[in-house]
Design a protein around this motif. Structure first.
Motif, PDB file in Angstrom:
ATOM      1  N   SER A 278       0.926  -1.304   0.703  1.00 16.47           N
ATOM      2  CA  SER A 278      -0.140  -0.276   0.071  1.00 16.47           C
ATOM      3  C   SER A 278       1.155   1.602   0.135  1.00 16.47           C
ATOM      4  O   SER A 278       0.646   2.679  -0.747  1.00 16.47           O
ATOM      5  CB  SER A 278      -0.958   0.358   1.254  1.00 16.47           C
ATOM      6  OG  SER A 278      -2.378  -1.196   1.366  1.00 16.47           O
ATOM      7  N   SER A 279       2.069   1.370   1.011  1.00 14.39           N
ATOM      8  CA  SER A 279       2.597   1.984   0.511  1.00 14.39           C
ATOM      9  C   SER A 279       3.554   2.912  -0.859  1.00 14.39           C
ATOM     10  O   SER A 279       3.700   3.877  -0.508  1.00 14.39           O
ATOM     11  CB  SER A 279       3.614   2.564   2.162  1.00 14.39           C
ATOM     12  OG  SER A 279       4.468   1.634   1.750  1.00 14.39           O
ATOM     13  N   LEU A 280       3.804   0.935  -1.191  1.00 16.99           N
ATOM     14  CA  LEU A 280       4.357   1.581  -2.455  1.00 16.99           C
ATOM     15  C   LEU A 280       3.343   2.082  -3.397  1.00 16.99           C
ATOM     16  O   LEU A 280       4.160   3.311  -3.921  1.00 16.99           O
ATOM     17  CB  LEU A 280       5.064   0.344  -3.080  1.00 16.99           C
ATOM     18  CG  LEU A 280       5.637   0.145  -4.266  1.00 16.99           C
ATOM     19  CD1 LEU A 280       7.343   0.906  -4.389  1.00 16.99           C
ATOM     20  CD2 LEU A 280       5.821  -1.622  -4.203  1.00 16.99           C
ATOM     21  N   ALA A 281       2.324   1.423  -3.260  1.00 20.15           N
ATOM     22  CA  ALA A 281       1.341   2.528  -3.953  1.00 20.15           C
ATOM     23  C   ALA A 281       0.903   3.871  -4.268  1.00 20.15           C
ATOM     24  O   ALA A 281       1.066   4.413  -5.115  1.00 20.15           O
ATOM     25  CB  ALA A 281      -0.545   1.270  -3.924  1.00 20.15           C
ATOM     26  N   VAL A 282       0.886   4.108  -2.879  1.00 14.95           N
ATOM     27  CA  VAL A 282       0.857   5.669  -2.300  1.00 14.95           C
ATOM     28  C   VAL A 282       2.174   6.666  -2.680  1.00 14.95           C
ATOM     29  O   VAL A 282       1.616   7.607  -3.727  1.00 14.95           O
ATOM     30  CB  VAL A 282       0.470   5.768  -0.678  1.00 14.95           C
ATOM     31  CG1 VAL A 282       0.438   7.370  -0.168  1.00 14.95           C
ATOM     32  CG2 VAL A 282      -0.872   5.371  -0.465  1.00 14.95           C
ATOM     33  N   THR A 283       3.534   5.845  -2.622  1.00  8.33           N
ATOM     34  CA  THR A 283       4.588   6.445  -3.138  1.00  8.33           C
ATOM     35  C   THR A 283       4.060   6.575  -5.252  1.00  8.33           C
ATOM     36  O   THR A 283       4.292   7.990  -5.421  1.00  8.33           O
ATOM     37  CB  THR A 283       5.717   5.607  -2.973  1.00  8.33           C
ATOM     38  OG1 THR A 283       5.122   5.637  -1.378  1.00  8.33           O
ATOM     39  CG2 THR A 283       6.625   6.451  -3.567  1.00  8.33           C
ATOM     40  N   ALA A 284       3.738   5.702  -5.310  1.00  8.85           N
ATOM     41  CA  ALA A 284       3.578   5.694  -6.950  1.00  8.85           C
ATOM     42  C   ALA A 284       3.407   6.912  -7.551  1.00  8.85           C
ATOM     43  O   ALA A 284       2.845   7.713  -8.366  1.00  8.85           O
ATOM     44  CB  ALA A 284       3.532   4.303  -7.222  1.00  8.85           C
ATOM     45  N   ARG A 285       1.943   6.906  -6.550  1.00  7.20           N
ATOM     46  CA  ARG A 285       0.514   7.834  -7.072  1.00  7.20           C
ATOM     47  C   ARG A 285       1.273   9.764  -6.360  1.00  7.20           C
ATOM     48  O   ARG A 285       0.801  10.174  -7.380  1.00  7.20           O
ATOM     49  CB  ARG A 285      -0.869   6.868  -6.592  1.00  7.20           C
ATOM     50  CG  ARG A 285      -1.651   8.653  -6.831  1.00  7.20           C
ATOM     51  CD  ARG A 285      -3.243   8.437  -6.173  1.00  7.20           C
ATOM     52  NE  ARG A 285      -4.015   9.539  -6.283  1.00  7.20           N
ATOM     53  CZ  ARG A 285      -4.839   9.611  -7.016  1.00  7.20           C
ATOM     54  NH1 ARG A 285      -3.297  10.017  -7.601  1.00  7.20           N
ATOM     55  NH2 ARG A 285      -5.903  11.042  -6.888  1.00  7.20           N
ATOM     56  N   GLY A 286       1.927   9.503  -5.741  1.00  8.54           N
ATOM     57  CA  GLY A 286       2.319  11.293  -5.335  1.00  8.54           C
ATOM     58  C   GLY A 286       3.355  11.494  -6.509  1.00  8.54           C
ATOM     59  O   GLY A 286       3.974  11.869  -6.766  1.00  8.54           O
ATOM     60  N   VAL A 287       4.101  10.604  -6.905  1.00  4.52           N
ATOM     61  CA  VAL A 287       5.230  11.094  -7.370  1.00  4.52           C
ATOM     62  C   VAL A 287       4.654  10.931  -8.969  1.00  4.52           C
ATOM     63  O   VAL A 287       4.874  12.231  -9.491  1.00  4.52           O
ATOM     64  CB  VAL A 287       6.287   9.890  -7.780  1.00  4.52           C
ATOM     65  CG1 VAL A 287       7.538   9.732  -9.446  1.00  4.52           C
ATOM     66  CG2 VAL A 287       7.049   9.682  -6.251  1.00  4.52           C
TER      67      VAL A 287
END
Length: 122
Positions: free
Chosen positions: A72-81
Motif C-alpha cells: 500500500s505504501s508503494l502504491a501511495v508513493t507511485a501515485r504521489g510521484v
C-alpha cells in the motif's frame, strides 16, 4: 485548454531520486513476497490450522498485514510521484519512499546481525 495556453511542463526527477525509487521498488516487492510466504508457511510449521485448514495464527496474519502495508505504501508513493499536484506532495512521496527503503535495509541488516550473533554460535 485554449489554443494559446501551453501545458505546464513537468519537472523531471533528479537521477539520485530516480535510482533510489528503483531500488525501493526492487526491495519492497521481494520483501512483501517474503512476508506473504512466511505467513503462509508459519501455520504449517506451528501446526496452527483452523477448521478450513487456513492460517488462523495471529502471527501469520501479522505477516500478511505487514506485506499489505508495504504494498500500500508503494502504491501511495507511485501515485504521489506520478500525479503530484504540487512540488511538496511529490517531495513527501519521495521521502516516504526513502524512509521505506531505509526501514527495509535496516530490518535486513538486523536479521543478518541476529543470525551472526545469536544463531551462528549455537
Amino acid at each position: 485548454m485554449s489554443a494559446n495556453q501551453m501545458p505546464r511542463p513537468v519537472r523531471g526527477l533528479p537521477v539520485g531520486w530516480a535510482i533510489m525509487l528503483a531500488f525501493d521498488f526492487l526491495a519492497t516487492l521481494p520483501a512483501a513476497f517474503a512476508l506473504c510466504t512466511v505467513g503462509l508457511l508459519l501455520p504449517g510449521i506451528t501446526e496452527d490450522y483452523g477448521p478450513d485448514t487456513g492460517p488462523t495464527s495471529p502471527t501469520a496474519l501479522a505477516f500478511f498485514t505487514a506485506a499489505l502495508v508495504l504494498l500500500s505504501s508503494l502504491a501511495v508513493t507511485a501515485r504521489g510521484v506520478s500525479r503530484a499536484g504540487t512540488e511538496s506532495a511529490r517531495t513527501l512521496a519521495l521521502w516516504l519512499a526513502a524512509a521505506r527503503l531505509g526501514l527495509l535495509v535496516l530490518s535486513a541488516a538486523a536479521f543478518v546481525a541476529y543470525g551472526i550473533v545469536a544463531i551462528e554460535p549455537a
